[in-house]
Design an enzyme around this catalytic site. Structure first.
Site, PDB file in Angstrom:
ATOM      1  N   GLU A 196       3.064 116.601  -3.943  1.00 53.60           N
ATOM      2  CA  GLU A 196       3.061 117.887  -3.947  1.00 53.60           C
ATOM      3  C   GLU A 196       4.339 118.537  -3.178  1.00 53.60           C
ATOM      4  O   GLU A 196       4.481 118.538  -2.155  1.00 53.60           O
ATOM      5  CB  GLU A 196       1.821 118.559  -3.470  1.00 53.60           C
ATOM      6  CG  GLU A 196       0.457 118.116  -4.346  1.00 53.60           C
ATOM      7  CD  GLU A 196      -0.747 118.396  -3.499  1.00 53.60           C
ATOM      8  OE1 GLU A 196      -1.792 118.068  -4.471  1.00 53.60           O
ATOM      9  OE2 GLU A 196      -0.942 118.365  -2.487  1.00 53.60           O
ATOM     10  N   LYS A 227      -2.603 108.336 -11.693  1.00 51.46           N
ATOM     11  CA  LYS A 227      -2.389 109.685 -11.293  1.00 51.46           C
ATOM     12  C   LYS A 227      -2.438 109.848  -9.585  1.00 51.46           C
ATOM     13  O   LYS A 227      -2.980 109.209  -9.007  1.00 51.46           O
ATOM     14  CB  LYS A 227      -3.526 110.557 -11.689  1.00 51.46           C
ATOM     15  CG  LYS A 227      -4.826 110.359 -11.288  1.00 51.46           C
ATOM     16  CD  LYS A 227      -5.266 111.013 -10.211  1.00 51.46           C
ATOM     17  CE  LYS A 227      -4.972 112.450 -10.097  1.00 51.46           C
ATOM     18  NZ  LYS A 227      -5.434 113.145  -8.974  1.00 51.46           N
ATOM     19  N   THR A 265      -4.639 115.732 -12.324  1.00 52.71           N
ATOM     20  CA  THR A 265      -5.112 117.086 -11.686  1.00 52.71           C
ATOM     21  C   THR A 265      -3.829 117.652 -11.346  1.00 52.71           C
ATOM     22  O   THR A 265      -3.546 118.559 -12.225  1.00 52.71           O
ATOM     23  CB  THR A 265      -5.948 116.753 -10.629  1.00 52.71           C
ATOM     24  OG1 THR A 265      -5.048 115.879  -9.684  1.00 52.71           O
ATOM     25  CG2 THR A 265      -7.321 115.805 -10.771  1.00 52.71           C
ATOM     26  N   SER A 308      -7.276 124.736  -4.280  1.00 52.52           N
ATOM     27  CA  SER A 308      -6.479 124.010  -5.225  1.00 52.52           C
ATOM     28  C   SER A 308      -6.953 122.845  -5.866  1.00 52.52           C
ATOM     29  O   SER A 308      -7.768 122.281  -5.276  1.00 52.52           O
ATOM     30  CB  SER A 308      -5.132 123.696  -4.521  1.00 52.52           C
ATOM     31  OG  SER A 308      -5.389 122.820  -3.548  1.00 52.52           O
ATOM     32  N   ASN A 313      -1.174 123.705  -1.584  1.00 44.49           N
ATOM     33  CA  ASN A 313      -2.485 123.441  -0.772  1.00 44.49           C
ATOM     34  C   ASN A 313      -2.974 124.653   0.065  1.00 44.49           C
ATOM     35  O   ASN A 313      -4.232 124.372   0.589  1.00 44.49           O
ATOM     36  CB  ASN A 313      -2.004 122.147   0.108  1.00 44.49           C
ATOM     37  CG  ASN A 313      -1.955 120.887  -0.757  1.00 44.49           C
ATOM     38  OD1 ASN A 313      -2.781 120.914  -1.468  1.00 44.49           O
ATOM     39  ND2 ASN A 313      -0.704 120.424  -0.527  1.00 44.49           N
ATOM     40  N   THR A 327      -4.758 106.104  -2.270  1.00 43.84           N
ATOM     41  CA  THR A 327      -4.388 107.490  -2.503  1.00 43.84           C
ATOM     42  C   THR A 327      -4.324 108.023  -3.719  1.00 43.84           C
ATOM     43  O   THR A 327      -4.216 109.115  -3.937  1.00 43.84           O
ATOM     44  CB  THR A 327      -3.172 107.781  -1.903  1.00 43.84           C
ATOM     45  OG1 THR A 327      -3.433 107.336  -0.469  1.00 43.84           O
ATOM     46  CG2 THR A 327      -3.090 109.173  -2.264  1.00 43.84           C
TER      47      THR A 327
END
Lengths: 409, 409
Positions: free
Chosen positions: A281, A183, A157, A409, A404, A194
């Site tokens: 991220e 992922k 993603t 997003s 974010n 997570t």
């Protein structure tokens, strides 16, 4: 414009065919355009399965589905989609999951309960399962044994690079393979892991052995990592054993015969978990936190995770500041037994503080150089006992806010 | 260049003299140049005192000092410095605290244990207490009864505006005043409050009553706020009663006579706590989170704080995105009793999700408009019981990274 590839990225290893596994990816248009977003895996009859899932109290429909389906300990297929997590979608979500499994089961020729599901993406929108089921027949017809990279890419993603790992070990005199893909990039905190992770082996292992191995492996890998302290509703790690390797029979309790296998599985799971952190991220630095001298290993882990989740520690690392004061703050906020005047802190192997005070005249140059690097090592000794633990995280940067703080997003 | 004043700033109210309190501020050069960084308060004989402190296990030397000193329930003075927290400084830190209290006590003519201390700023550097004690005589000579604004400004560190509040209420037929000032901007999470706050009243109250009132007031104010989930080592709230007001005697148990006083104190503490959140590092929006329908009020508070501390919720708010999926994620990660299919979520008073699913056709326009404002209201109903709680936080923006990712902010 997609974000640049993480500076911490590692190359995808070569993932060769694994006996008993056929897979593929397709563009079903579930959310994204112009990329694959649907992955299917077909497993040979007799494949055993184990799973570990999020401890979030609001799990997605696919997590509910897998928890129930895994009671049989068998699997013949996996369907994974990106772009829609099918979470907080009520009865419609459960129906979408059931329809997806039924469609895949019809193609494979198995019971729906032998199909595992995983979805990741936006929360709160019902999965458009008609698009998914419409794409399945062609995808199923195209499955082959060397589409591992396509599968690793198809489940991404906000990931900036595909994540995979492979290990080869012996059971008895027979070589077996363990390999998988994962992922994850944000909403990353343990309890559990997570993200999505799918691991396959050609070993022949009872489902109960598989489950035990997986739980232990996840405890020392995914559950020791964090990107942002936010625990996803969809975290799923699945482990499948196709039983195609011709090794001696493994007893129901596993035991010594699996010692090497267990070590390799643990190592592979940690490898994949760290790839997720490397793709955290906005991450610019990978951070390892070793806590020693705690009253127990559980206490050490809670302290390590408090440091790993502290925004002030993570922003200091982003600023290349070896700010051990913030590290001590994070130790103290964990609420675990700690004596301020016994704590020692090292960064990059240099002990900056010992037993509650700064080390006068410590050499700052190597610390400054270490902080400028891509991998940062923090050590904390609490001076109380023999408990130890390790946690991994990344720094907190403007990139995290960019990713974010923009709409949906 | 100092950061701009928070867009959420509120003006400092007019803080008039309060009988029994003299105060002032000076530039001692402890860390900052060209600004005041040392505040002294002298309290009339007979003043009673109460305190609530950080639950961080690595508190600063001033917190240790106050905890011990408050056992007497009396105070004649307060010394507060900005720029150095005197935390993780070992024996030298304790000695610096003792020397500061002794110097102030000699000027006031009281015992050192009647002087309260608070320090905030860099951790891990010994407080240069000679600079502090050198500045005290002139500061003490300059104390007067209307230097409240100077005091509120003198305790600031990364704060962008001074914080104060005042309330006037009656005990019996006599009007009494409660007023105080606070500082705080980052390293803000409860357990307890994450900042320094000093509140004074001219009421005459036994120390035990004062302590009980303060603990209850902090529970509903500072301990319900968070900026970044990081719990400071120096959090201190002190409450002093000078006893100069001529109201009827308050019984040892407090009781009905203090009902109005208690409500005003609670309100004042919440006012100051929210000023701290309004000055949260990088804050652009003040966020109120109301959780209802939990199994207990404790459970409701843990859910509210999980939402308030979620980086993904806070970045979504920064991006003006009413992303209720992330709110549900945060509910689930709290680990409290929750049934995904009973949860309802409202933003700006508009229920976007009810009982586990999106409200089809809800009016998006007022939600979008609400998210663009400075104050964001989130409501979550868990649908399980009667427990309710409120938490306050701010959004997570690039400003937070700017402030905390630069060297030794």
């Amino acid at each position: 414009m997609p974000p640049a590839v993480s500076p911490l990225a590692v190359p995808l290893p070569s993932l060769a065919p694994l006996a008993g596994v056929r897979l593929g990816a397709a563009a079903a248009g579930i959310r994204y355009r112009g990329r694959t977003d649907l992955v299917m895996v077909e497993l040979t009859p007799g494949t055993t399965a184990a799973g570990v899932f999020t401890r979030n109290r609001c799990p997605g429909a696919p997590v509910d589905w897998c928890r129930a389906a895994l009671k049989g300990g068998k699997a013949r297929g996996v369907v994974i989609n990106a772009g829609n997590a099918n979470v907080f979608t009520g009865r419609a979500g459960a129906e979408a999951a059931k329809a997806s499994a039924e469609a895949a089961a019809a193609l494979i020729g198995c019971r729906p309960r032998e199909v595992m599901l995983a979805s990741t993406g936006v929360i709160g929108e019902v999965l458009p399962h008609e698009r998914l089921t419409a794409a399945l027949p062609a995808l199923h017809a195209s499955l082959h044994d060397d589409a591992w990279e396509a599968a690793a890419r198809g489940i991404m993603t906000t990931d900036t690079f595909p994540k995979g790992a492979v290990r080869r070990v012996r059971i008895g005199d027979t070589e077996v393979t363990i390999q998988g893909f994962a992922k994850g990039s944000g909403m990353i905190a343990p309890d559990m892991a997570t993200m999505l992770c799918f691991v396959f082996t050609d070993a022949k292992l009872p489902a109960a052995v598989l489950q035990s191995l997986l739980q232990k492996g996840v405890a020392g890998s995914f559950n020791c990592t964090t990107v942002d302290s936010d625990t996803s509703t969809s975290d799923t790690v699945l482990l499948f054993a196709t039983g195609q390797a011709k090794h001696p029979r493994v007893p129901p309790e596993g035991g010594r015969m699996l010692r090497e296998f267990k070590a390799a599985l643990d190592d592979l799971l940690l490898d994949l978990a760290l790839q997720v952190v490397r793709d955290g991220e906005g991450a610019q630095k990978l951070v390892r936190i070793d806590v020693t001298g705690a009253v127990s290993s559980g206490s050490a882990k809670r302290v390590a995770m408090a440091i790993a989740n502290s925004p002030l520690v993570k922003t200091a690392i982003a600023g290349e500041d070896a700010n051990w004061g913030r590290i001590v703050m994070a130790v103290g906020k964990a609420g675990e037994p700690a004596d301020r005047d016994l704590i020692s802190v090292a960064v990059g192997g240099v002990w900056m503080a010992r037993q509650g005070g700064v080390v006068e005249g410590y050499d700052e140059a190597p610390v400054v150089a270490h902080m400028k690097g891509r991998e940062v090592a923090i050590e904390v000794d609490l001076g109380l006992g023999r408990g130890r633990a390790t946690a991994w995280t990344c720094d907190l940067t403007h990139g995290y806010i960019d990713i974010n703080g923009s709409y949906r997003s």
